[in-house]
Write an enzyme that holds these catalytic residues in place. Sequence first.
Site, PDB file in Angstrom:
ATOM      1  N   GLY A 112       0.809  -1.207   0.000  1.00  0.00           N
ATOM      2  CA  GLY A 112       0.000   0.000   0.000  1.00  0.00           C
ATOM      3  C   GLY A 112       0.846   1.263   0.000  1.00  0.00           C
ATOM      4  O   GLY A 112       2.037   1.234   0.320  1.00  0.00           O
ATOM      5  N   CYS A 113       0.223   2.399  -0.356  1.00  0.00           N
ATOM      6  CA  CYS A 113       0.985   3.643  -0.502  1.00  0.00           C
ATOM      7  C   CYS A 113       1.548   4.132   0.833  1.00  0.00           C
ATOM      8  O   CYS A 113       2.766   4.359   0.955  1.00  0.00           O
ATOM      9  CB  CYS A 113       0.124   4.713  -1.167  1.00  0.00           C
ATOM     10  N   TYR A 114       0.711   4.292   1.852  1.00  0.00           N
ATOM     11  CA  TYR A 114       1.224   4.720   3.155  1.00  0.00           C
ATOM     12  C   TYR A 114       2.127   3.656   3.762  1.00  0.00           C
ATOM     13  O   TYR A 114       3.104   3.970   4.446  1.00  0.00           O
ATOM     14  CB  TYR A 114       0.074   5.032   4.114  1.00  0.00           C
TER      15      TYR A 114
END
Length: 302
Positions: A112-114
């Site tokens: 995921g991005c975060y």
Amino acid sequence: MTAKVFIDGEAGTTGLQILERLQGRADITLVQVEHERRKDADARAAAFAEADVAILCLPDAAAIEAVAMAGDCRIIDASTAHRVAEGWVYGMPELPGQAEAIAGAARVANVGCYATGSIALIRPLRDAGLLAADDALVLTGTSGYTGGGKALIGEYEAGTAPDYFLYATGQAHKHVPEIMHYGRLTRQPAFQPAVGNYAQGMIVQMHLHRDALAGNAGKSALEDAYRAFYASARVVDLVPAPARVDARAMNGTNRMEISVHGSDEAGILTVTATLDNLGKGASGTAVQNLNLMIGTAEETGL
């Protein structure tokens, strides 16, 4: 010989970015479903059967259904559904041994991005022994509004969304399980994300007190840990701390920059990871993982 690749959900934000990265590549043949049949189960099943690798750019429930119809087709899942699931390889190539695992995997769960920024900051310090698994960590971050999907994009394009807002304030953000698992943490970090009034770009920050770090580690010790961890990484760089950290500095790339800020004298340090939430935070890493799976010499995801 070319690899046949099917993007299931190519009309979405992440899917379009992946499509853009793959179009025109001589080593890849795209398997596509006519736009009007993109939700047709038979058409999608035929595409899975033809493809060597499929990249799922779907909501969690739809991704689970897609895996069930994919048969023997190798999968990269960009949703949250399988990131800590048994039998899936985590798609973050910079982790120790992970590139080799991805290369031979049948099922890869894209990071995921975060989580990309958070794990990139936490894991080197855990592996270096500077952080303990049960340390009380504080993470903050800001993303461009494209990370929120079509509904949020629509709000910003209509001018109805605020310039900046916090969300997931109940400490139950969907990326926390993978941050803990691959950050090698046993205690949940405090994590507060936010959205800014710009389309793409992300900064993740980890805030630390020196007296909570092993050996009262300072800036140079943290920099040494990051430098050693990413010595062979092709798309992650430790850079000198800039006076201003621009969330959009890595836009349009699959790169991530890490820097160490703060003051040894004050005893407070902040480490930052800057990345494109649609690049290294999504489509760029998906292509990086694809390149590993099909054995291309190009591993950057650009």
